[in-house]
Design a protein around this motif. Structure first.
Motif: not given
Length: 658
Positions: A634-644
């Motif tokens: 599965s994949q989760e897209n568009g996560i802001p860098i700091e949040e990631a």
């Protein structure tokens, strides 16, 4: 014809039944197809056994422990008959049931090949379908020798008083007990097809063997001694149904995939080089990370619980192990001595406890210091025979997470209780959650100290174990020579049981080392000593976790927690910046900057069983974000860098599996 009265016992139910004289156990349980033997007055009997007046008879189901042993022992006989039909020159060794299967040893001119095993299995199927009847005969010593004159190993068994008369080495004394032969008879003519020296019991016929398979062959010394001839051993397995056989084979296939030796090589974690020696492992960088994280977390938790760290040397004068008693009781497990000083023997240490006793005794101790909890990651060396060395789980050099607790008798129960609770909780932190406890009690032939001391120690451990609310299984005679112990048995992801932590209560070594502390009244008193190893050994625990997780470690233990995968070369610097920020937060993040295509990089990461893949392309760079790809695809897209990064940190800190 007169009648006899028998009692049929089924668990807690008793049934009295009157039957005619000459009734067999088979007739007693007619129509009960799963009953394959009987227990009469505590002894296992064939169904052909004729019941007597007043006897208590219990049915033995094929799926019970005794029933499985009988099934597998009977299948071993069929295998031996098949071998001798195909290889008439083969001489018989022994053929007992073992865990999940059976084996039989043969003296043959050459080792068996895979093609031979296929032929033997096919012949076994033929014998199974013939429905040959297993028939028991009592014979004299002389009769057995005459009938088995061509079987030298059977003749040797007959000549061993106290352990002969059985192909599994059972206790049948020649001259004082019954010596028996089992015949395999043709069901139509009664003609003898094959025979073996055996105590039994057996299934009624070969047709009642539901499902079996031959597994492998190996060399084995006769009666386990290197001084004896090398025989060829064939291993097999047998089950009450084809479905259970299939499930077992699937389990073995899954276990093979999880074999820590295989995964250790595939994931580049450790190796056991021939140049160093069997049972002596080296950890590679990725394996070293996992081991360091395991140790660091354990060290932190021990410090929180009031343990103090010590360090001791790898070798010592032999006098120390004379004092401890290990040279009397454990010499076979120790490496030979080294003469480092003239006339003085030095030994590689097989355990740490004698040295910890010297630390306790280095100065006077007060009751105010107790309980004193000494802890060490101590490397020890044990001389394991080459036949039992197995990867990291049975090694010759390994590091114990070893603790010794010195306390007063008044503190003993509470200290044992808190120690066992601490041990179980720490194992849960590493992902093991399914436990039972085992209480090992005194071996009457191998112990030091008084019966009264042992009784007190055992009862104290029993009460502590029962407080955990876990199943408690007795292990009679399984204690070390100096005291009883509780063992924590843990089940892994595919249901295998591993012995993990041990907690041993010891009144004896403090006596042998003359350990003392000053009590509240100024008197000299003897401390109680608790031995405690949580992992057993770091190497073995590493192997257990590797197989439990099938190499897919939770992120907090994984050597690489996230791998940056750029869609193109232009995205490499962006992911390297992400990795640098993540590493500043204590995360282990790398970037695959190779020339491979993105899909191959993903496949490589999947093979390495990484918890996270961090993917970035043009859109991610423009938005200051990344995409997460998880182990399940599965994949989760568009996560802001700091949040990631925060997300990765939380997963690691919470020690969860993703």
């Amino acid at each position: 014809m007169s009648d006899v009265r028998v009692i049929i016992q089924r668990d807690s139910e008793r049934e009295e039944r009157v039957v005619t004289t000459g009734t067999t156990a088979a007739e007693l349980f007619a129509g009960e197809r799963t009953v394959i033997a009987a227990r009469v007055a505590g002894e296992l009997k064939d169904l052909a056994y004729v019941v007597g007046e007043g006897e208590q008879v219990e049915p033995v189901e094929i799926s019970s422990e005794d029933g499985l042993n009988i099934l597998r022992h009977s299948t071993a006989h069929v295998m031996a008959q098949a071998v001798q039909e195909l290889f008439p020159e083969a001489k018989l060794g022994i053929g007992p049931p073992v865990k999940d299967g059976f084996y039989y040893d043969f003296d043959v001119e050459r080792p068996f090949t895979p093609e031979d095993l296929k032929a033997v299995e096919k012949k076994m199927q033929e014998i199974q379908k013939r429905g040959q009847r297993f028939s028991r005969r009592v014979v004299s010593d002389e009769e057995a020798r005459a009938e088995l004159s061509g079987e030298p190993y059977k003749l040797e068994l007959i000549g061993i008083k106290g352990s002969a008369g059985s192909d599994d080495g059972a206790d049948v004394e020649v001259g004082s007990g019954e010596l028996t032969i089992y015949d395999n008879l043709d069901p139509k003519t009664g003609e003898l097809c094959w025979k073996d020296l055996c105590r039994g019991p057996h299934l009624p016929t070969t047709r009642t063997i539901p499902a079996f398979k031959l597994m492998r062959n190996a060399g084995a010394y006769w009666r386990g001694s290197e001084k004896n001839p090398m025989l060829q051993r064939i291993y097999g397995t047998a089950w009450p149904s084809k479905e259970e056989l299939k499930a077992h084979l699937e389990f073995l296939a899954e276990a093979e995939k999880r074999d820590h030796r295989k995964l250790g090589s595939e994931l580049d974690l450790f190796s056991i080089p021939d140049q160093i020696g069997s049972g002596l492992a080296v950890f590679h960088p990725k394996g070293g990370i996992i081991r360091r994280v395991m140790e660091d977390y354990s060290r932190r938790r021990h410090e929180e619980e009031g343990y103090e760290f010590v360090y001791t040397p790898h070798a010592t004068k032999g006098k120390l192990f004379e004092t401890s008693g290990h040279l009397d009781w454990y010499a076979d497990g120790m490496y030979p001595p080294m003469q480092l000083d003239e006339g003085v023997d030095y030994y590689l240490k097989p355990m740490n406890c004698p040295m910890h006793n010297l630390i306790f005794d280095a100065r006077g101790r007060s009751y105010r210091e107790l309980p004193l909890r000494l802890f060490e990651f101590g490397t020890v060396y044990r001389y394991e025979k080459s036949g039992v060395v197995h990867g990291l789980t049975r090694a010759r050099g390994f590091t114990q997470d070893d603790a010794h607790i010195y306390c007063t008798k008044e503190q003993m129960a509470d200290e044992l209780d808190s120690t066992l609770t601490f041990v179980l909780n720490l194992l849960r932190d590493y992902g093991l959650t399914d436990f039972y406890l085992e209480l090992s009690t005194k071996d009457p032939e191998k112990f030091v100290g008084s019966d009264e001391v042992w009784e007190e120690a055992t009862e104290t451990l029993r009460k502590v174990a029962e407080k955990q609310g876990l199943p408690l299984v007795p292990d009679p005679g399984g204690a070390a020579f100096y005291g009883p112990k509780i063992s924590v048995q843990a089940k892994d992801a595919i249901g295998r049981t591993w012995q993990m932590s041990t907690i041993q209560l010891d009144f004896n070594l403090p006596e042998r080392f003359d350990l003392e502390f000053t009590g509240p009244d100024g008197s000299k008193q003897r401390p109680v000593m608790i031995h405690r190893a949580l992992f057993g050994s770091i190497e073995r625990f590493f192997a257990v976790l590797l197989e439990h997780y099938a190499g897919a470690f939770p992120a907090w233990l994984a050597p690489v927690q996230a791998l940056g995968i750029p869609i193109g070369d232009a995205h490499v610097p962006y992911l390297q910046e992400f990795a640098a920020k993540a590493r500043k937060r204590g995360l282990r993040v790398e970037v695959d900057s190779s020339s491979d295509r993105m899909q191959k990089k993903i496949r490589n990461a999947q093979k390495q069983k990484l918890p996270f893949m961090v993917i970035a392309g043009d859109e991610d760079m423009a938005a200051g974000s990344v995409s997460f790809r998880y182990r399940d695809g599965s994949q989760e897209n568009g996560i802001p860098i700091e949040e990631a990064i925060e997300k990765l940190v939380k997963v690691v800190e919470d020690r969860v599996q993703v």
